[in-house]
Enzyme design. Structure first.
Site, PDB file in Angstrom:
ATOM      1  N   LYS A 111      55.244   9.237  28.852  1.00  0.00           N
ATOM      2  CA  LYS A 111      54.764   9.553  30.209  1.00  0.00           C
ATOM      3  C   LYS A 111      55.601   8.819  31.245  1.00  0.00           C
ATOM      4  O   LYS A 111      55.889   9.346  32.314  1.00  0.00           O
ATOM      5  CB  LYS A 111      53.286   9.166  30.381  1.00  0.00           C
ATOM      6  CG  LYS A 111      52.341   9.959  29.519  1.00  0.00           C
ATOM      7  CD  LYS A 111      52.045  11.337  30.103  1.00  0.00           C
ATOM      8  CE  LYS A 111      51.002  12.015  29.272  1.00  0.00           C
ATOM      9  NZ  LYS A 111      51.163  13.346  28.876  1.00  0.00           N
ATOM     10  N   LYS A 194      54.072  21.721  18.057  1.00  0.00           N
ATOM     11  CA  LYS A 194      52.660  21.526  18.371  1.00  0.00           C
ATOM     12  C   LYS A 194      52.229  22.360  19.566  1.00  0.00           C
ATOM     13  O   LYS A 194      52.970  22.479  20.536  1.00  0.00           O
ATOM     14  CB  LYS A 194      52.470  20.036  18.686  1.00  0.00           C
ATOM     15  CG  LYS A 194      51.080  19.663  19.077  1.00  0.00           C
ATOM     16  CD  LYS A 194      50.986  18.236  19.560  1.00  0.00           C
ATOM     17  CE  LYS A 194      49.724  18.074  20.370  1.00  0.00           C
ATOM     18  NZ  LYS A 194      49.822  17.338  21.569  1.00  0.00           N
ATOM     19  N   LYS A 197      49.269  21.733  26.162  1.00  0.00           N
ATOM     20  CA  LYS A 197      49.337  22.233  27.545  1.00  0.00           C
ATOM     21  C   LYS A 197      50.699  21.990  28.182  1.00  0.00           C
ATOM     22  O   LYS A 197      51.244  22.855  28.836  1.00  0.00           O
ATOM     23  CB  LYS A 197      48.257  21.560  28.398  1.00  0.00           C
ATOM     24  CG  LYS A 197      46.913  22.229  28.268  1.00  0.00           C
ATOM     25  CD  LYS A 197      45.881  21.558  29.124  1.00  0.00           C
ATOM     26  CE  LYS A 197      45.424  20.250  28.535  1.00  0.00           C
ATOM     27  NZ  LYS A 197      44.331  20.272  27.586  1.00  0.00           N
TER      28      LYS A 197
HETATM   29  P1  ADP Z   1      47.226  18.714  25.236  1.00  0.00           P
HETATM   30  O1  ADP Z   1      48.207  18.413  24.151  1.00  0.00           O
HETATM   31  O2  ADP Z   1      47.069  20.157  25.455  1.00  0.00           O
HETATM   32  O3  ADP Z   1      47.447  17.934  26.517  1.00  0.00           O
HETATM   33  P2  ADP Z   1      45.199  16.761  24.757  1.00  0.00           P
HETATM   34  O4  ADP Z   1      46.311  15.776  24.572  1.00  0.00           O
HETATM   35  O5  ADP Z   1      44.370  16.684  25.987  1.00  0.00           O
HETATM   36  O6  ADP Z   1      45.826  18.222  24.655  1.00  0.00           O
HETATM   37  O7  ADP Z   1      44.278  16.674  23.469  1.00  0.00           O
HETATM   38  C1  ADP Z   1      42.867  16.747  23.418  1.00  0.00           C
HETATM   39  C2  ADP Z   1      42.427  16.678  21.962  1.00  0.00           C
HETATM   40  O8  ADP Z   1      42.912  17.811  21.240  1.00  0.00           O
HETATM   41  C3  ADP Z   1      42.970  15.447  21.218  1.00  0.00           C
HETATM   42  O9  ADP Z   1      42.013  15.023  20.278  1.00  0.00           O
HETATM   43  C4  ADP Z   1      44.185  15.985  20.512  1.00  0.00           C
HETATM   44  O10 ADP Z   1      44.492  15.247  19.362  1.00  0.00           O
HETATM   45  C5  ADP Z   1      43.731  17.403  20.168  1.00  0.00           C
HETATM   46  N1  ADP Z   1      44.901  18.311  20.101  1.00  0.00           N
HETATM   47  C6  ADP Z   1      45.652  18.736  21.146  1.00  0.00           C
HETATM   48  N2  ADP Z   1      46.634  19.574  20.738  1.00  0.00           N
HETATM   49  C7  ADP Z   1      46.502  19.677  19.390  1.00  0.00           C
HETATM   50  C8  ADP Z   1      47.198  20.403  18.369  1.00  0.00           C
HETATM   51  N3  ADP Z   1      48.215  21.211  18.660  1.00  0.00           N
HETATM   52  N4  ADP Z   1      46.788  20.268  17.089  1.00  0.00           N
HETATM   53  C9  ADP Z   1      45.735  19.465  16.773  1.00  0.00           C
HETATM   54  N5  ADP Z   1      45.029  18.764  17.676  1.00  0.00           N
HETATM   55  C10 ADP Z   1      45.386  18.858  18.974  1.00  0.00           C
END
Ligand code: ADP
Ligand code: TRP
Length: 329
Positions: A111, A194, A197
């Site tokens: 970040k 992966k 967002k």
């Molecule tokens: P993003 O990656 O979209 O910003 P977040 O970091 O806010 O999502 O993640 C919220 C929750 O969802 C966390 O527990 C994270 O580990 C899970 N998560 C997000 N993306 C994935 C993914 N592609 N596969 C498995 N778990 C995920």
């Protein structure tokens, strides 16, 4: 009964990665444990300091949580910023957390690279706020994806260190909880590792059926299998991985066999994948529309959750104050 806690930041809509990596576990766990599920709106300030209409973003996630099956009768569902007690614990934990260890957290380093003009102290102490979220309810299990492993390690360190310094066993060491035998990583369909967002490769729970089909049909592939039983390149492995998550075992096996004897047509596979995905998503999307249309009901659910969460947090905080040596009211 063991306590469980988890949360997600309100920075957009929930996607399939969030659902299969985290929320699906919440739904399962609420039947078996004392559960707290929250929306981490303070955490979103670390990257979005002036969020547009934060209350609506929060309601969006709340509606999506409920649509996935979270039940306020079974679990305490609340908004992080409604529980001011968390900040006091965050302060105490920060006093015993060191610059070196916070600086080594890879999400911080990432970040900091992405927003070099805003490497703020909140971003730096993201893991201690997360630890406060967890420890204030003395949670033992935390259902999150593998990407949260380092933050979880910090939360365990906070618990251990507090217990050691103040000679207490107040905090259990929180553990990651995975839905299956191990952490699941939902892949992106653009060839990236992966779904996330920030990568712009998401299938959202609220996506219309035709949008879902279009996204799946556009998934990156290659020229097809060249020799029998060959190893799959990453983009194709991702497609199979996604199928293993949303489709039946029979369907997966059917396409595995097609891959192995070199008769696989990606178009057919994607059509089937889209169909199975739509079947998972359609009922969820319908419920999202239903919950989103009633903001007053969402606010009521959040208010009831906040009351329960504050009760649990203040009970812990009392113990914390007593343990450190402050006055307890
Ligand atoms: P993003 O990656 O979209 O910003 P977040 O970091 O806010 O999502 O993640 C919220 C929750 O969802 C966390 O527990 C994270 O580990 C899970 N998560 C997000 N993306 C994935 C993914 N592609 N596969 C498995 N778990 C995920
Ligand atoms: N860091 C988590 C994420 O990005 C969100 C979060 C904040 C969280 N506090 C938490 C998750 C406490 C589990 C427990 O997804």
């Amino acid at each position: 009964m063991d306590t469980v806690l988890s949360g997600i930041r309100p920075t957009g809509h929930l996607h399939l990665g969030n659902y299969f990596g985290a929320v699906r576990s919440f739904v399962k766990m609420q039947n078996e444990y004392n559960c707290y599920f929250f929306i981490a709106d303070w955490h979103s300030l670390t990257t979005h300091p002036t969020p547009k209409n934060i209350q609506n973003s929060t309601r969006t996630i709340l509606a999506e949580y409920l649509a996935c099956g979270l039940d306020p009768e079974k679990a305490t569902i609340y908004i992080q910023s409604d529980v001011v007690e968390t900040i006091e614990l965050y302060l105490y934990l920060n006093m015993n957390t060191y610059l070196g260890e916070l600086g080594r957290v890879t999400t911080f380093k990432e970040k900091a690279r992405q927003q070099p003009d805003n490497v703020n102290a909140g971003l730096f102490t993201y893991p201690t706020l997360m630890a406060a979220d967890i420890l204030q309810h003395r949670a033992k299990w935390v259902p999150v994806g593998k990407d949260q492993e380092q933050n979880m390690e910090m939360a365990r360190k906070c618990a251990r260190r507090f217990n050691n310094i103040y000679k207490t066993d107040l905090f259990p060491e929180p553990q990651n909880y995975y839905f299956g035998a191990e952490a699941l990583k939902v892949p992106g369909l653009d060839g990236s590792g992966k779904m996330g967002k920030s990568d712009g490769n998401c299938i959202y729970l609220c996506d219309e059926e035709k949008v879902v089909r279009k996204k799946v049909m556009r998934a990156v592939t290659d020229n097809g299998p060249q020799s029998p039983n060959s190893e799959k390149p990453e983009v194709i492995a991702n497609l199979f991985k996604m199928m293993s998550i949303v489709s039946s075992a029979d369907t997966l096996q059917y396409f595995e066999e097609k891959w192995n004897d070199c008769t696989l047509r990606y178009g057919d596979m994607k059509k089937q994948l889209a169909e199975d995905m739509v079947n998972v998503l359609n009922p969820i999307r319908e419920r999202i529309l239903e919950f989103s249309s009633d903001p007053a009901r969402l606010d009521k659910i959040a208010a009831a959750g906040a009351m329960k969460a504050r009760e649990s947090a203040s009970a812990t905080l009392k113990e914390v104050r007593r343990t450190i040596g402050f006055r307890v009211y």
